[in-house]
Design a protein around this motif. Sequence first.
Motif, PDB file in Angstrom:
ATOM      1  N   VAL A  14       0.837  -1.203   0.000  1.00  0.00           N
ATOM      2  CA  VAL A  14       0.000   0.000   0.000  1.00  0.00           C
ATOM      3  C   VAL A  14       0.874   1.257   0.000  1.00  0.00           C
ATOM      4  CG1 VAL A  14      -1.725   1.289   1.315  1.00  0.00           C
ATOM      5  CG2 VAL A  14      -1.936  -1.184   1.094  1.00  0.00           C
ATOM      6  N   LEU A  15       2.006   1.199   0.712  1.00  0.00           N
ATOM      7  CA  LEU A  15       2.900   2.365   0.757  1.00  0.00           C
ATOM      8  C   LEU A  15       3.419   2.716  -0.641  1.00  0.00           C
ATOM      9  CD1 LEU A  15       4.397   4.510   2.452  1.00  0.00           C
ATOM     10  CD2 LEU A  15       6.269   2.874   2.699  1.00  0.00           C
ATOM     11  N   ASP A  16       3.698   1.688  -1.469  1.00  0.00           N
ATOM     12  CA  ASP A  16       4.165   1.955  -2.839  1.00  0.00           C
ATOM     13  C   ASP A  16       3.132   2.784  -3.598  1.00  0.00           C
ATOM     14  OD1 ASP A  16       6.502   0.451  -2.453  1.00  0.00           O
ATOM     15  OD2 ASP A  16       5.452  -1.418  -2.945  1.00  0.00           O
ATOM     16  N   VAL A  17       1.862   2.416  -3.416  1.00  0.00           N
ATOM     17  CA  VAL A  17       0.785   3.150  -4.086  1.00  0.00           C
ATOM     18  C   VAL A  17       0.733   4.586  -3.570  1.00  0.00           C
ATOM     19  CG1 VAL A  17      -1.729   3.250  -4.417  1.00  0.00           C
ATOM     20  CG2 VAL A  17      -0.534   1.041  -4.493  1.00  0.00           C
ATOM     21  N   ALA A  73       1.070   0.571   6.146  1.00  0.00           N
ATOM     22  CA  ALA A  73       0.994   0.613   4.685  1.00  0.00           C
ATOM     23  C   ALA A  73       2.170  -0.107   4.031  1.00  0.00           C
ATOM     24  CB  ALA A  73       0.936   2.070   4.221  1.00  0.00           C
ATOM     25  N   CYS A  74       3.334  -0.068   4.690  1.00  0.00           N
ATOM     26  CA  CYS A  74       4.537  -0.618   4.067  1.00  0.00           C
ATOM     27  C   CYS A  74       4.583  -2.135   4.005  1.00  0.00           C
ATOM     28  CB  CYS A  74       5.777  -0.102   4.786  1.00  0.00           C
ATOM     29  SG  CYS A  74       5.732  -0.438   6.557  1.00  0.00           S
ATOM     30  N   ILE A  75       3.837  -2.809   4.892  1.00  0.00           N
ATOM     31  CA  ILE A  75       3.889  -4.279   4.873  1.00  0.00           C
ATOM     32  C   ILE A  75       2.521  -4.892   4.585  1.00  0.00           C
ATOM     33  CG2 ILE A  75       5.952  -4.559   6.325  1.00  0.00           C
ATOM     34  CD1 ILE A  75       4.032  -5.104   8.703  1.00  0.00           C
ATOM     35  N   ARG A  89       9.960   1.858   5.836  1.00  0.00           N
ATOM     36  CA  ARG A  89       9.276   1.086   4.796  1.00  0.00           C
ATOM     37  C   ARG A  89       9.428  -0.439   4.925  1.00  0.00           C
ATOM     38  NH1 ARG A  89      13.179  -1.319   3.503  1.00  0.00           N
ATOM     39  NH2 ARG A  89      14.930  -0.663   2.197  1.00  0.00           N
ATOM     40  N   GLU A  90       9.663  -0.939   6.152  1.00  0.00           N
ATOM     41  CA  GLU A  90       9.701  -2.393   6.295  1.00  0.00           C
ATOM     42  C   GLU A  90       9.073  -2.883   7.611  1.00  0.00           C
ATOM     43  OE1 GLU A  90      13.761  -3.479   5.793  1.00  0.00           O
ATOM     44  OE2 GLU A  90      14.445  -2.417   7.569  1.00  0.00           O
ATOM     45  N   GLY A  91       8.105  -2.116   8.115  1.00  0.00           N
ATOM     46  CA  GLY A  91       7.349  -2.599   9.275  1.00  0.00           C
ATOM     47  C   GLY A  91       8.112  -2.601  10.580  1.00  0.00           C
ATOM     48  N   VAL A  92       9.127  -1.761  10.694  1.00  0.00           N
ATOM     49  CA  VAL A  92       9.908  -1.720  11.921  1.00  0.00           C
ATOM     50  C   VAL A  92       9.659  -0.428  12.703  1.00  0.00           C
ATOM     51  CG1 VAL A  92      12.252  -1.669  12.867  1.00  0.00           C
ATOM     52  CG2 VAL A  92      11.680  -3.262  11.047  1.00  0.00           C
ATOM     53  N   ASP A 112       3.855   4.447   9.500  1.00  0.00           N
ATOM     54  CA  ASP A 112       2.818   4.563   8.468  1.00  0.00           C
ATOM     55  C   ASP A 112       1.559   3.751   8.770  1.00  0.00           C
ATOM     56  OD1 ASP A 112       3.893   2.107   8.015  1.00  0.00           O
ATOM     57  OD2 ASP A 112       4.195   2.356   5.862  1.00  0.00           O
ATOM     58  N   GLY A 113       1.141   3.782  10.038  1.00  0.00           N
ATOM     59  CA  GLY A 113      -0.145   3.171  10.364  1.00  0.00           C
ATOM     60  C   GLY A 113      -1.256   4.001   9.736  1.00  0.00           C
ATOM     61  N   VAL A 114      -2.072   3.393   8.888  1.00  0.00           N
ATOM     62  CA  VAL A 114      -3.220   4.073   8.286  1.00  0.00           C
ATOM     63  C   VAL A 114      -4.399   3.116   8.233  1.00  0.00           C
ATOM     64  CG1 VAL A 114      -2.066   5.831   6.860  1.00  0.00           C
ATOM     65  CG2 VAL A 114      -2.315   3.510   5.980  1.00  0.00           C
ATOM     66  N   ASN A 115      -5.564   3.667   7.956  1.00  0.00           N
ATOM     67  CA  ASN A 115      -6.754   2.850   7.831  1.00  0.00           C
ATOM     68  C   ASN A 115      -6.925   2.468   6.361  1.00  0.00           C
ATOM     69  OD1 ASN A 115      -9.923   2.631   7.462  1.00  0.00           O
ATOM     70  ND2 ASN A 115      -9.438   2.178   9.580  1.00  0.00           N
ATOM     71  N   ILE A 116      -6.711   1.182   6.072  1.00  0.00           N
ATOM     72  CA  ILE A 116      -6.715   0.693   4.689  1.00  0.00           C
ATOM     73  C   ILE A 116      -7.974  -0.126   4.456  1.00  0.00           C
ATOM     74  CG2 ILE A 116      -5.417  -0.644   2.988  1.00  0.00           C
ATOM     75  CD1 ILE A 116      -3.016  -0.385   5.129  1.00  0.00           C
ATOM     76  N   ASN A 117      -8.843   0.343   3.587  1.00  0.00           N
ATOM     77  CA  ASN A 117     -10.132  -0.312   3.333  1.00  0.00           C
ATOM     78  C   ASN A 117     -10.843  -0.696   4.638  1.00  0.00           C
ATOM     79  OD1 ASN A 117      -9.672   0.031   0.657  1.00  0.00           O
ATOM     80  ND2 ASN A 117      -9.902  -2.111   0.084  1.00  0.00           N
TER      81      ASN A 117
END
Lengths: 120, 234
Positions: B33-36, B72-74, B54-57, B61-66
């Motif tokens: 999702v982060l790539d998008v 978003a990164c993982i 960008r690797e979940g560490v 980038d915590g976001v509400n996805i759908n």
Amino acid sequence: MVTAITSMGRSGLHDWLMQRVSAVIILAYVLYVGGVVASGVDYASWKALYSQTWMRIFSLLALLSFGAHAWVGLWSVFTDYLTERMLGAVGDKLRFLAQALSAVIMFTYIVWGIQILWGL
Amino acid sequence: MLQVSIYRYNPESDAEPYMQDVQVDTGGKDLMVLDVMEMIKAQDTSFVYRRSCREGVCGSDGVNINGLNGLACITPLSDRVRDNKLVLRPLPGLPVIRDLVVDMSMFYAQYEKVQPYLQNDTPAPAIERLQSPEEREKLDGLYECILCACCSTSCPSFWWNPDRFIGPAGLLQAYRFLADSRDTATEERLAKLDDPFSVFRCHGIQACVNVCPKGLNPTRAIGHIRNMLLTRAT
């Protein structure tokens, strides 16, 4: 502001335990009375059942549990939704009103229940 | 073309938040999702979000996805995208600063309350405070939390009482130090958690467990805290 002064026991643990214990008592009562009703009752057997002291104690226990259970449960609901955060300044007043109203209703049910159980 | 709907809000120019529709060419690949989000930002540089490792560490980038919180990164598109539609919103329940960036002050204030550091006033040994492998094992599933706030912001109890309920993330850390054999402040820690809000606003719906990107279980930790409070009181 949402405070704990109107919660049942002021302690979260107390309320949590009260909620669980009262739930077990209510469940036992509902299962027992449900079983009695399912196995068929008439006026005479129903009256005989409720004229026994142990049944009146069991019923009063269930009624008091119901009151406590409702108080803890509704307190959680009211402090979630009837708050300043959700409704603005009127939230706290509404919550106090709702709590007072439910307290009066519960008190009425309990006194009324005692009256019915002991045929006063 | 992937249909993306993003939450936009710039307090300097927008009277209120709105959803913006964007199309992104993923080239048929199962991107993260982060790539998008990066591709959208390349088209429109005013789009704002937090990200770092960008690797979940790092947990930025915590976001509400759908409709479901996640990093978003993982989170691969295939995990969340249905009918070619991706909806990105900020973490729910916290004030929005701009676009997908939320103000995490309330979340950190709750974390601070549990005093998330080792407390031990006994004289320090010459080398280190030793733990047995069994004692160390108790911290597994607790110390891995990266404070991304995905759990606490998916918890309705935290939405309604973010000032009084510590929330799943804070409580997981509270238990991490309660369970630590080297920590000696157990009694003081428990005494602070006994009120009707801090711990007991958890009704065990496990929304936190459902979204944790590290696969942790705050509900279980809260259950352990409750048992410790019960043992202490009886």
